[in-house]
Structures are given as C-alpha cells and as structure tokens.
Design an enzyme around this catalytic site. Structure first.
Site, PDB file in Angstrom:
ATOM      1  N   ALA A 152      72.089  27.700  37.645  1.00 28.19           N
ATOM      2  CA  ALA A 152      71.468  27.949  36.340  1.00 28.19           C
ATOM      3  C   ALA A 152      71.445  26.631  35.577  1.00 28.19           C
ATOM      4  O   ALA A 152      72.246  25.733  35.840  1.00 28.19           O
ATOM      5  CB  ALA A 152      72.271  28.994  35.585  1.00 28.19           C
ATOM      6  N   GLU A 196      73.228  32.512  44.268  1.00 27.48           N
ATOM      7  CA  GLU A 196      73.135  33.935  43.882  1.00 27.48           C
ATOM      8  C   GLU A 196      71.713  34.459  44.049  1.00 27.48           C
ATOM      9  O   GLU A 196      71.505  35.600  44.460  1.00 27.48           O
ATOM     10  CB  GLU A 196      73.620  34.111  42.444  1.00 27.48           C
ATOM     11  CG  GLU A 196      75.113  33.862  42.307  1.00 27.48           C
ATOM     12  CD  GLU A 196      75.582  33.840  40.868  1.00 27.48           C
ATOM     13  OE1 GLU A 196      75.107  32.974  40.098  1.00 27.48           O
ATOM     14  OE2 GLU A 196      76.399  34.691  40.497  1.00 27.48           O
ATOM     15  N   GLY A 226      73.842  29.840  40.447  1.00 25.53           N
ATOM     16  CA  GLY A 226      72.722  30.785  40.363  1.00 25.53           C
ATOM     17  C   GLY A 226      71.726  30.623  41.499  1.00 25.53           C
ATOM     18  O   GLY A 226      71.038  31.580  41.865  1.00 25.53           O
ATOM     19  N   GLU A 231      80.864  27.600  39.654  1.00 30.58           N
ATOM     20  CA  GLU A 231      80.996  27.973  38.235  1.00 30.58           C
ATOM     21  C   GLU A 231      82.409  27.792  37.705  1.00 30.58           C
ATOM     22  O   GLU A 231      82.608  27.420  36.552  1.00 30.58           O
ATOM     23  CB  GLU A 231      80.564  29.435  38.027  1.00 30.58           C
ATOM     24  CG  GLU A 231      79.062  29.660  38.062  1.00 30.58           C
ATOM     25  CD  GLU A 231      78.521  29.957  39.450  1.00 30.58           C
ATOM     26  OE1 GLU A 231      79.186  29.630  40.458  1.00 30.58           O
ATOM     27  OE2 GLU A 231      77.409  30.517  39.534  1.00 30.58           O
TER      28      GLU A 231
HETATM   29  N1  CO8 Z   1      71.468  22.422  35.366  1.00 31.42           N
HETATM   30  C1  CO8 Z   1      70.786  21.481  34.708  1.00 31.42           C
HETATM   31  N2  CO8 Z   1      70.482  20.259  35.233  1.00 31.42           N
HETATM   32  C2  CO8 Z   1      70.911  20.014  36.484  1.00 31.42           C
HETATM   33  C3  CO8 Z   1      71.642  20.944  37.224  1.00 31.42           C
HETATM   34  C4  CO8 Z   1      71.915  22.210  36.625  1.00 31.42           C
HETATM   35  N3  CO8 Z   1      72.566  23.195  37.262  1.00 31.42           N
HETATM   36  N4  CO8 Z   1      71.940  20.418  38.430  1.00 31.42           N
HETATM   37  C5  CO8 Z   1      71.406  19.197  38.431  1.00 31.42           C
HETATM   38  N5  CO8 Z   1      70.788  18.939  37.267  1.00 31.42           N
HETATM   39  C6  CO8 Z   1      70.075  17.713  36.859  1.00 31.42           C
HETATM   40  C7  CO8 Z   1      71.056  16.608  36.527  1.00 31.42           C
HETATM   41  O1  CO8 Z   1      71.521  16.738  35.199  1.00 31.42           O
HETATM   42  C8  CO8 Z   1      70.176  15.385  36.749  1.00 31.42           C
HETATM   43  O2  CO8 Z   1      69.345  15.224  35.630  1.00 31.42           O
HETATM   44  P1  CO8 Z   1      69.221  13.749  34.957  1.00 31.42           P
HETATM   45  O3  CO8 Z   1      68.538  12.923  36.001  1.00 31.42           O
HETATM   46  O4  CO8 Z   1      68.382  13.988  33.753  1.00 31.42           O
HETATM   47  O5  CO8 Z   1      70.608  13.291  34.674  1.00 31.42           O
HETATM   48  C9  CO8 Z   1      69.282  15.786  37.919  1.00 31.42           C
HETATM   49  O6  CO8 Z   1      69.328  17.225  37.963  1.00 31.42           O
HETATM   50  C10 CO8 Z   1      69.778  15.263  39.256  1.00 31.42           C
HETATM   51  O7  CO8 Z   1      71.123  15.689  39.413  1.00 31.42           O
HETATM   52  P2  CO8 Z   1      72.315  14.671  39.785  1.00 31.42           P
HETATM   53  O8  CO8 Z   1      72.014  13.299  39.285  1.00 31.42           O
HETATM   54  O9  CO8 Z   1      73.591  15.299  39.343  1.00 31.42           O
HETATM   55  O10 CO8 Z   1      72.180  14.693  41.385  1.00 31.42           O
HETATM   56  P3  CO8 Z   1      73.334  14.406  42.425  1.00 31.42           P
HETATM   57  O11 CO8 Z   1      72.636  14.334  43.744  1.00 31.42           O
HETATM   58  O12 CO8 Z   1      74.176  13.263  42.020  1.00 31.42           O
HETATM   59  O13 CO8 Z   1      74.281  15.706  42.405  1.00 31.42           O
HETATM   60  C11 CO8 Z   1      74.691  18.084  42.403  1.00 31.42           C
HETATM   61  C12 CO8 Z   1      73.760  16.946  42.837  1.00 31.42           C
HETATM   62  C13 CO8 Z   1      76.028  17.964  43.159  1.00 31.42           C
HETATM   63  C14 CO8 Z   1      74.021  19.386  42.781  1.00 31.42           C
HETATM   64  C15 CO8 Z   1      74.955  17.998  40.866  1.00 31.42           C
HETATM   65  O14 CO8 Z   1      73.707  17.864  40.218  1.00 31.42           O
HETATM   66  C16 CO8 Z   1      75.652  19.206  40.317  1.00 31.42           C
HETATM   67  O15 CO8 Z   1      76.863  19.331  40.469  1.00 31.42           O
HETATM   68  N6  CO8 Z   1      74.889  20.112  39.650  1.00 31.42           N
HETATM   69  C17 CO8 Z   1      75.446  21.268  39.009  1.00 31.42           C
HETATM   70  C18 CO8 Z   1      75.868  22.311  40.019  1.00 31.42           C
HETATM   71  C19 CO8 Z   1      76.486  23.508  39.315  1.00 31.42           C
HETATM   72  O16 CO8 Z   1      77.526  23.426  38.704  1.00 31.42           O
HETATM   73  N7  CO8 Z   1      75.812  24.676  39.423  1.00 31.42           N
HETATM   74  C20 CO8 Z   1      76.277  25.893  38.792  1.00 31.42           C
HETATM   75  C21 CO8 Z   1      75.646  26.034  37.447  1.00 31.42           C
HETATM   76  S1  CO8 Z   1      76.264  27.435  36.535  1.00 31.42           S
HETATM   77  C22 CO8 Z   1      75.437  28.750  37.208  1.00 31.42           C
HETATM   78  O17 CO8 Z   1      74.643  28.604  38.104  1.00 31.42           O
HETATM   79  C23 CO8 Z   1      75.740  30.101  36.617  1.00 31.42           C
HETATM   80  C24 CO8 Z   1      74.844  31.170  37.195  1.00 31.42           C
HETATM   81  C25 CO8 Z   1      74.750  32.334  36.256  1.00 31.42           C
HETATM   82  C26 CO8 Z   1      73.405  33.079  36.440  1.00 31.42           C
HETATM   83  C27 CO8 Z   1      72.926  33.701  35.213  1.00 31.42           C
HETATM   84  C28 CO8 Z   1      72.085  32.771  34.402  1.00 31.42           C
HETATM   85  C29 CO8 Z   1      71.725  33.123  33.012  1.00 31.42           C
END
Ligand code: CO8
Length: 259
Positions: free
Chosen positions: A65, A113, A110, A133
C-alpha cells in the site's frame, strides 16, 4: 473505460490487468483500488472475457500500500481508506472466472495480499514476497492475516507476519504461497498458457468449482459438502456436462460452450 494507474488488455478471451505506477514500485493507493474494482466489475460482466491475469509488469508486482498516502492518516481516515481496497480485493477474489497473478520482483504488504485474492500465483524466479507491515508498526490490513494462514497454514503465516521477512520465489513455492516458479522471461507466456488451459474447460463447471472452494473455506466441512453436492447436481442441467461425458464416450475432445 480509461484507467490511469492500471492497464487492461484483452486478447483471445484473456484479460490482462497490469498495475502501472512504476515510479513508486506499483504502490497501491486509493485510485489503484478504485480502478481495480472498476476493472474487476467490468471484466466480470464482459462475456468475451473468460480468464484474467493480474500482473505488475516485468520489474515489480507491487511494493505494498502507498505508505505516503497512509502515513498521516488517523484511525477514522484509515477505516475509510481501507474500504476501497476491501471492495477491490473481494471483487477480484469472487470473479466468476479464473484469475492468475503473474508476479515478478517485489510482492510486499498489500501487493502480496492482492496476489492472495487470485486463484493461482505464478512467480518469476526474481520474485520476492513478504508482509513487512510489522516493521512499520502496523499489521497486514489487506486480508493478510486471514487469507495467508488459510493458504499456507497458521505457523508459516505467523512467521512471515511477525518477522516481516522477505522470502524468494523458491521459498514461496516450498511453503505453498505460489503455485509455480518460472524464469522471468517466461512469466507472461506461462500465465497465458495456464489461463488458456483453464478457459478451455467448461466455464460453468469451473465457476462452480471456484465457488465451492471459496465458500467452503469459510464454513464448516458439512456445510461445504452440502454446497458442493448441490453444485455438482446443478451441473447436470448444463449442456457442457452432456458434451463432456458424450465426448469421453466417443473418445474425442469435448467442445464446451459454457452453457
Ligand atoms: N509506498 C509508497 N512509495 C513506495 C513504496 C510504498 N509501499 N514502496 C516503494 N515506494 C517508492 C519509494 O518511496 C521510492 O520513491 P522515491 O524515488 O520518490 O524515493 C520508489 O518507490 C523506489 O523505491 P526505493 O528507492 O525504496 O527502491 P529500492 O529498490 O531501494 O527498495 C523496496 C525497494 C525494498 C521494496 C522498498 O521500496 C520498500 O521497502 N518499500 C516498502 C515496502 C513495504 O513496507 N510495504 C508494505 C506497505 S504497508 C501495506 O502494504 C499495508 C497493506 C494494507 C492494505 C490496505 C490498504 C488501505
């Protein structure tokens, strides 16, 4: 219908939905959920579509998400913002057609999921799965605490959810999170091959089999068995059942019409 955060293409009865926010690794915001819900509804009603593939493209399935959208929400706003995801996920899960996820790269939070709402998951060998999460101080709120244990068992689901660990495609295959792992360049070909196999069968039989499994997972065994028996009997009212059995007796391939 035009979409901004997803693409929908239909070819030979198979619709492919591609998540399309590459700049944020296909992070799922409310617009994506609304568009996914609209697409699921449209494809469900489109009689020309007999199977669906859900993918994020070649690089990433979805990194979860949208954390930027979620970060500053209060509890009341979260309840509101979860609603579109629930609607979209339920519509996809209950589509009366087979739905296959084709997963390359990250399928996190998400994103993971979302893949759990589909019938079958095919992973590219570069796919990575996890429910991170817990590392954000939250829990998987897109069905992860419910659908994952039903799929892989409570023990493994708890390990993934409590640790937030990311696992690779082979491990995902080993624990039953995905059905199949293929080389990244074969991902879409494999998903299409499987979709074609599914849609060559009797559509009503497949639809009712899906319904028996999905409904059965939510009720006790006896209720599920009763539902299955009714669906089984109902299929004897279809032309496909006559054709399927006649073809067997005549030693030829059946020609199912979905009637
Ligand atoms: N949300 C928003 N932006 C994101 C997300 C995300 N989940 N994941 C990546 N991005 C963005 C980064 O902020 C970055 O943007 P910018 O260039 O502007 O800084 C761009 O995508 C590229 O990402 P990275 O530079 O971080 O890329 P890396 O290759 O270094 O890392 C990862 C990749 C490991 C995937 C890393 O991006 C990461 O850890 N992302 C978050 C993963 C995460 O925690 N996911 C869980 C989110 S919470 C959730 O999903 C709850 C679900 C509930 C469902 C109900 C919804 C209402």
């Amino acid at each position: 219908m035009t979409y901004e955060t997803i693409r929908v293409e239909i070819e030979e009865g198979i619709a492919t939905i591609t998540l399309n926010r590459p700049e944020v690794l296909n992070a799922l915001n409310s617009q994506v959920f609304n568009e996914l819900a609209a697409a699921a509804k449209n494809l469900g009603e489109d009689e020309g579509v007999r199977g669906v593939i859900l993918t994020g493209g070649e690089k990433v399935f979805a990194a979860g998400a949208d954390i930027k959208q979620m970060a500053s929400l209060n509890a009341v706003e979260v309840v509101k913002s979860i609603r579109p995801s629930r609607i979209a996920f339920n519509l996809i899960e209950n589509l009366q057609k087979p739905v296959i996820s084709a997963i390359a790269g990250y399928a996190l939070g998400g994103g993971c999921e979302l893949s759990l709402t589909t019938d079958v998951r095919i992973a590219a060998d570069n796919a990575q799965f996890g429910l991170p999460e817990i590392k954000l101080g939250i829990l998987p709120g897109g069905g992860g605490t419910q659908r994952l244990p039903r799929l892989i068992g409570a023990g493994k689901a708890k390990e993934l959810i409590f640790s937030g660990d990311i696992i690779n495609a082979e491990e995902a295959l080993r624990i039953g999170l995905v059905n199949k792992v293929v080389s990244a360049d074969q991902l879409m070909a494999e998903a299409k091959k499987m979709a074609k196999k599914f849609i060559s069968k009797g559509a009503i039989a497949l639809q009712l089999a899906k319904s028996c499994i999905n409904e059965g997972l939510q009720v006790d065994l006896e209720t599920g068995l009763q539902y299955e028996h009714k669906c089984f009997a109902l299929l004897f009212a279809t032309e496909d059942q006559k054709e399927g059995m006649q073809a067997f007796l005549e030693k030829r391939k059946p020609n199912f019409q979905g009637r």
